[in-house]
Design an enzyme around this catalytic site. Structure first.
Site, short mmCIF file in Angstrom:
data_model
loop_
_atom_site.label_atom_id
_atom_site.label_comp_id
_atom_site.label_asym_id
_atom_site.label_seq_id
_atom_site.Cartn_x
_atom_site.Cartn_y
_atom_site.Cartn_z
N ASP A 149 -53.05 -23.33 -62.60
CA ASP A 149 -52.30 -23.91 -63.70
C ASP A 149 -52.85 -25.29 -64.08
O ASP A 149 -53.26 -26.08 -63.22
CB ASP A 149 -50.83 -24.04 -63.28
N GLU B 59 -56.55 -22.19 -66.22
CA GLU B 59 -55.93 -22.42 -67.52
C GLU B 59 -56.42 -23.76 -68.06
O GLU B 59 -55.79 -24.79 -67.89
CB GLU B 59 -54.40 -22.42 -67.40
#
Length: 462
Positions: free
Chosen positions: A244, A268
């Site tokens: 993330d 990400e």
């Protein structure tokens, strides 16, 4: 990232059928060579264990604000048999550890990395998604279907610590973490600023910013045999990781994690600039893939903006297909309305395509998605050559064996076009069923294909 933008989507396609026509006059088009051939599977079996020559398909097995109450793991588990039959080869779960908001949290405010729903803290025993036992049962069942399981890892920031005096800031900060699991205690020295670094690449939402420069933090995240990475992989059974908010820390963090832990990784890096995506992949020493946000935004401009020329623009899959994960929507962002065109695009082009849970289970035509998954796994092989583009039409081919030709039509009319294939004197068909033509390519490999209004066709040898 944490914000989910929900849109409703409606797809309409006319399925008129024309009789097969013989080739007439050949119109040559210049092809644009994109990338070398990826490595292909040798198996014709297209279950999750042997994904076929085109490779596997990832399912994002959650969305923002899935039902609370500890039932989600069992919901996902109940889907595995049908997902396996459809050709899903891996699932991506939300963050599985206990977070500050306990039974209400989607997991992106991590507090105790070793509480999987088995310690009573932060307002609950279970996480929003279920218990540790249910999570382990889900992973085991997925593996019985030869489906890999990826964990969503949030290591940029933490949340839920107690207030303590912080000599590094001269203030009181919420950096005193005393996890009920008894693992990975943290204090102000483990967050920025500290004696090792004042800051790193980014801070998210004002949460305490975990400092990966601290040896103690490195030990607990990826070096120790009982640390986060190795425990998740070797004890819990995760096969890979989705990292993330990787804009918040250096690519070296993922590099060191992967070199110590192993498995699959995708980051990400939320940016529509393909060069920046490539730079991040390189910064990990190519130990990690990245989500192709450049492709995501170009598809929105192409299909929603009625300008398929945008598909000529730069994307990560054109630069580094083996390190690219493509997607149409996710739990954070949902801007593409013309989703079936977008899925037809990512399932026929290079990269590792992702299906979003709600698209598959709730919003779109599941039979059409299953058809595209099958085409990806069985036909989408080799490098990509773009054959033709204008505002309304896009034609490209995959150059491997068997390979395919995909024809996207964003207009309100039937369209036809002569294209140069890789097949000589070969009868081909549209594997979507949107056209019933079965033309035979000329000895020079040219053939005329067609596509219905606002639809797509995908051609390959019978």
């Amino acid at each position: 990232m944490k914000k989910f933008i929900k849109t409703n989507w409606h797809y309409c396609a006319l399925a008129l059928l024309f009789a097969c026509a013989e080739p007439e006059i050949q119109r040559e088009k210049q092809g644009e060579q994109i990338t070398p051939d990826p490595v292909a599977s040798k198996s014709d079996d297209t279950n999750a264990k042997n994904p076929g020559p085109g490779g596997g398909v990832l399912m994002q097995a959650f969305y923002w604000d899935v039902p609370a109450g500890g039932t989600w793991y069992n919901t996902v588990k109940s889907k595995l048999a049908s997902w396996d039959a459809a050709g899903i080869s891996a699932i991506w779960l939300p963050p599985v550890s206990k977070a500050q908001n306990g039974p209400f949290s989607m997991g992106y405010d991590p507090a105790d990395y070793f509480d999987f729903g088995n310690y009573n803290q932060h307002g609950s025993l279970e996480t929003r998604f279920g218990s540790k036992t249910e999570l382990q049962s889900l992973i085991t069942t997925a593996h019985n279907y030869n489906i890999d399981v990826y964990a969503d890892i949030v290591i940029n920031h933490n949340s839920g610590g107690d207030l303590e005096a912080n000599p590094n800031t001269g203030t009181n900060t919420y950096t005193d973490f005393n996890p009920a699991s008894g693992k990975f205690y943290r204090s102000y020295n483990d967050f920025h600023p500290n004696g090792y670094a004042n800051n790193d690449e980014g801070i998210f939402g004002g949460f305490p910013d975990l400092s990966h420069s601290v040896p103690y933090v490195q030990d607990w995240l990826w070096k120790r045999s009982d640390g986060v990475g190795k425990y998740y992989k070797n004890t819990m059974g995760f096969d890979g990781f989705r990292f993330d908010y990787v804009k918040g820390f250096g690519g070296w963090v993922v590099r060191d994690w992967m070199n110590n832990v192993g498995g699959f990784a995708v980051g990400e890096y939320w940016d529509g600039n393909a060069q920046l995506l490539q730079n991040w992949v390189n910064a990990t020493n190519r130990t990690s893939s990245a989500f192709d946000f450049a492709c995501y935004y170009r598809m929105d401009e192409a299909f929603d903006g009625n300008n398929l020329n945008k598909l000529n623009d730069d994307m990560l899959w054109k630069r580094d297909p083996s390190k690219t994960v493509t997607f149409v929507t996710n739990h954070d962002t949902d801007v593409i309305w013309d989703k079936m065109h977008a899925y037809a695009y990512i399932m026929t082009h290079e990269g590792y395509p992702t299906v979003f849970y709600r698209d598959y289970e709730e919003w779109l035509d599941k039979s059409k998605l299953n058809n595209l998954i099958w085409i990806h796994r069985n036909k989408a092989v080799g490098s990509t050559t773009i054959l033709y583009t204008d505002n309304d039409e896009y034609v490209a081919k995959r150059n491997g064996s068997p390979g395919l030709v995909v024809y996207l039509n964003d207009s309100n009319n039937w369209v036809e076009r002569w294209v140069e294939t890789n097949w000589s004197s070969t009868t081909i068909k549209d594997y979507t069923g949107n056209s019933n033509w079965e033309p035979t390519t000329q000895s020079g490999k040219w053939v005329k294909i067609q596509c219905p209004p606002n639809s797509y066709t995908i051609w390959s040898p019978k």
